[in-house]
Design an enzyme around this catalytic site. Structure first.
Site, PDB file in Angstrom:
ATOM      1  N   CYS A  86       0.823  -1.217   0.000  1.00  0.00           N
ATOM      2  CA  CYS A  86       0.000   0.000   0.000  1.00  0.00           C
ATOM      3  C   CYS A  86       0.852   1.260   0.000  1.00  0.00           C
ATOM      4  CB  CYS A  86      -0.911   0.038   1.222  1.00  0.00           C
ATOM      5  SG  CYS A  86      -1.801  -1.484   1.587  1.00  0.00           S
ATOM      6  N   ASP A 118      -1.876  -3.032   7.939  1.00  0.00           N
ATOM      7  CA  ASP A 118      -2.943  -3.810   8.558  1.00  0.00           C
ATOM      8  C   ASP A 118      -2.935  -5.251   8.070  1.00  0.00           C
ATOM      9  OD1 ASP A 118      -3.565  -1.291   9.477  1.00  0.00           O
ATOM     10  OD2 ASP A 118      -5.721  -1.565   9.268  1.00  0.00           O
ATOM     11  N   CYS A 159      -2.256   3.084   3.164  1.00  0.00           N
ATOM     12  CA  CYS A 159      -2.973   2.041   3.896  1.00  0.00           C
ATOM     13  C   CYS A 159      -4.072   2.644   4.769  1.00  0.00           C
ATOM     14  CB  CYS A 159      -1.986   1.226   4.737  1.00  0.00           C
ATOM     15  SG  CYS A 159      -2.613  -0.374   5.295  1.00  0.00           S
ATOM     16  N   ASP A 160      -4.859   1.763   5.390  1.00  0.00           N
ATOM     17  CA  ASP A 160      -6.134   2.116   6.016  1.00  0.00           C
ATOM     18  C   ASP A 160      -6.107   3.343   6.914  1.00  0.00           C
ATOM     19  OD1 ASP A 160      -6.689  -0.248   4.770  1.00  0.00           O
ATOM     20  OD2 ASP A 160      -7.384  -1.299   6.550  1.00  0.00           O
ATOM     21  N   CYS A 232      -5.378  -2.515  -0.666  1.00  0.00           N
ATOM     22  CA  CYS A 232      -6.258  -3.660  -0.906  1.00  0.00           C
ATOM     23  C   CYS A 232      -7.414  -3.264  -1.813  1.00  0.00           C
ATOM     24  CB  CYS A 232      -6.772  -4.211   0.414  1.00  0.00           C
ATOM     25  SG  CYS A 232      -5.444  -4.761   1.503  1.00  0.00           S
ATOM     26  N   GLU A 485      -8.539  -5.287  14.528  1.00  0.00           N
ATOM     27  CA  GLU A 485      -9.560  -5.767  13.596  1.00  0.00           C
ATOM     28  C   GLU A 485      -9.650  -7.288  13.628  1.00  0.00           C
ATOM     29  OE1 GLU A 485      -9.165  -2.119  10.376  1.00  0.00           O
ATOM     30  OE2 GLU A 485      -8.411  -4.099   9.846  1.00  0.00           O
ATOM     31  N   SER A 511     -12.141  -5.398   9.850  1.00  0.00           N
ATOM     32  CA  SER A 511     -11.520  -4.908   8.634  1.00  0.00           C
ATOM     33  C   SER A 511     -12.600  -4.598   7.612  1.00  0.00           C
ATOM     34  CB  SER A 511     -10.573  -5.974   8.081  1.00  0.00           C
ATOM     35  OG  SER A 511     -10.261  -5.718   6.733  1.00  0.00           O
TER      36      SER A 511
END
Length: 598
Positions: A86, A118, A159-160, A232, A485, A511
């Site tokens: 990511c 993650d 990323c997240d 993702c 998560e 997630s």
């Protein structure tokens, strides 16, 4: 320009890719421009006074010239690190942004932030650092922007937790700011031609331990699930947040849906300098863009797309950073009136790359504006409104089936449901797409940490045909800590074919890749003595998404008896960054912020 050519060749891109139309709208003439001489109003505090001679000496040492001292300085913050697909390309993108900012007559200053993968940390103790990294990113960018006196900010997340982290910093500093999303990964492909993504790798474990696939098939999936750089690929947390942030107006059109390795991502970076200059001249700040209506639009789009439950936490936290009080009940009000239209993973079959191929986020916003579902009148970082930004964007193709028409929704209301009841008096968040049903009654099986459930599943203790409510607790903001998560358990349940037999409740998070009958963010958490800590194996649990209730169905007297017997366990961390996090973090219903919710 020469450096840009070298980078384009290194990334295998045709030189013309640098000049492709990225549909950046022309600057509006409706707002009052400031003269270029006043654009450095922040950095001038250290570049102009004779009393700050030492500051100027240090800046000269970095390579600045006398002419540069009167130019605006732009902090370019990248959440780059090599150990995550990511994020691994963000340093290269930030170099292109740097050159673009320089060409616009501004002074670029790059710096980096920390990040957590993650996907790599999922299912391990490392995941306890994930949500906390959001605060570190926000704190770090705020620190550098304020300490270094930068006039504007460009942030490049991947990323997240990166996206909400950079937005929270922008909200706190309130200087002209823009986000450039690193982009999502393209799909992988198995030896059998099956389209893969990271969740395929997670689910392969459940398939393997139940004998659905052998070791060769399992390894084929994990070896080919992630073919290169990018976040993702489904409508998981990274893409959910990126799309929400574009919807709110904090990116240029198309940033959230353009894949990481598409030439147009480089073009976006090539053009960003002029956008920053427009923001400086028009004095467009995050708090001008991030209005209550912008958050309303974002909540609508998250529900339209079937996005991650993490959007609830993160949008509340971003709103808090700009002084707007957003609540979990606001999400419920939006969900009640918003249809779920997108056939995207994890509950559907398509990926962000597929949405990009039919026009991406701008085409989606144009469609929603046409249908009257969102408001396009708010100003964006381009200096134009959302409606103006997407006006010339092509419509969705007539034959596309990724975004359903309003007349044929996947679900007539949103998938995000706020549930309360005797098990979650302070609220919880359910991800209910309708495929898993709207009501679940079952017998509790309680686990005080994530791995205890995985071990139970491996022993075959969760039976097909039995209605089981798995409770994984002491995984909240303080108890986890960091509210990890539960993708590993949820993916194992789905991979094992137990999706219709098991509901999963937790004071942790899920997630964006999770799907099934899932209720998370339970407040109060177990560490604070919430009812989830008092549930026992064999208790009857009732979850009703239509009534928005999650109940521990035991007599009140029994619940009070258990409450008196309960003792808080010690915090899992007594020193270090997670100890500080436990001390400061708010509950999930208030966004898990660490600087006190408004």
């Amino acid at each position: 320009m020469f450096a840009s050519r070298i980078r384009s060749r290194a990334l295998g891109l045709h030189p013309r890719a640098r000049f492709e139309n990225t549909r950046l709208p022309a600057s509006t003439t409706g707002r009052r421009y400031k003269s270029d001489e006043t654009l450095n109003r922040v950095s001038s505090k250290i570049t102009q006074p004779k009393s700050q001679g030492a500051s100027q000496a240090m800046l000269y040492a970095t390579g600045l010239t006398e002419e540069d001292m009167s130019k605006p300085q732009v902090g370019i913050s990248s959440v780059w690190f090599e150990g995550n697909p990511c994020n691994m390309h963000l340093h290269d993108l930030s170099a292109i942004v740097r050159d673009s900012v320089h060409r616009a007559g501004l002074v670029p200053m790059r710096f980096n932030s920390v990040g957590v993968s993650d996907g790599i940390s999922m299912g391990t103790k490392g995941m306890r650092y994930s949500l906390q990294s959001r605060e570190l990113i926000a704190d770090g960018i705020e620190t550098v922007m304020n300490a270094q006196w930068y006039d504007a900010n460009v942030s490049l997340p991947g990323c997240d937790k990166n996206m909400p982290g950079v937005l929270m910093a922008m909200g706190r500093t309130n200087r002209p700011s823009i986000m450039v999303y690193g982009g999502s990964i393209k799909p992988g492909c198995s030896a059998k031609g099956q389209k893969l993504d990271l969740v395929s790798a997670f689910q392969s474990y459940g398939q393997f331990i139940t004998g659905q696939i052998d070791e060769k098939e399992r390894f084929d999936i994990i070896r080919n699930a992630c073919p290169g750089r990018g976040a993702c690929g489904g409508m998981y947390t990274a893409n959910t947040l990126a799309t929400a942030i574009e919807t709110m107006g904090m990116t240029v059109p198309g940033s959230s849906s353009c894949p990481a390795d598409d030439p147009k991502k480089l073009v976006e970076c090539e053009n960003i300098g002029e956008v920053v200059k427009t923001m400086l001249r028009e004095d467009i700040k995050p708090r001008d863009v991030l209005t209550r209506q912008a958050f309303e639009n974002a909540m609508i789009v998250v529900n339209i797309l079937g996005g991650s439950t993490n959007a609830v936490l993160h949008l509340i936290a971003i709103a808090d950073s700009v002084g707007i009080k957003l609540t979990i009940d606001d999400f419920q009000a939006v969900s009640d009136k918003t249809p779920f239209l997108a056939d995207l993973k994890p509950s559907g079959k398509y990926l962000m790359n597929d949405l990009y191929n039919i026009g991406g986020t701008p085409a989606l916003l144009k469609y929603l504006l046409k249908e009257g579902l969102i408001d396009g009148s708010g100003i964006t970082v381009t200096g134009k409104t959302m409606k103006e930004n997407v006006a010339s964007w092509p419509d969705f193709p007539a034959d596309q089936d990724i975004i359903r028409p309003l007349s044929n929704p996947i679900k007539p209301s949103g998938h995000l449901q706020i549930l309360r009841g005797s098990l979650a008096p302070g609220g919880s968040v359910g991800k209910i797409t309708g495929k898993e049903g709207l009501r679940f009654e079952g017998t509790a099986k309680c686990y005080d940490y994530e791995d205890a459930f995985i071990e139970s599943l491996e022993r075959g203790e969760i039976k097909k045909g039995e209605k089981t409510v798995v409770i994984i607790r002491y995984e909240g903001p303080k108890g986890g800590p960091g509210m990890p998560e539960m993708l590993k358990p949820s993916a194992a349940i789905m991979g094992a074919g137990l999706g219709q037999d098991v509901a999963l409740l937790t004071d942790g998070r899920f997630s964006g890749g999770s799907h099934g009958f899932l209720i998370g963010h339970i407040v109060p958490e177990a560490m604070e003595g919430g009812p989830i800590a008092l549930a026992r194996d064999g208790d009857r649990i009732v979850i009703d998404a239509e009534e928005r209730v999650v109940d521990l169905d035991i007599p009140t007297e029994e619940l009070e008896k258990r409450r008196k017997e309960w003792k808080a366990p010690p915090l899992r961390y007594q020193k270090g960054t997670l100890k500080k996090y436990c001390t400061l973090v708010s509950d999930a219903s208030h966004g898990c912020v660490t600087d006190g919710p408004i």
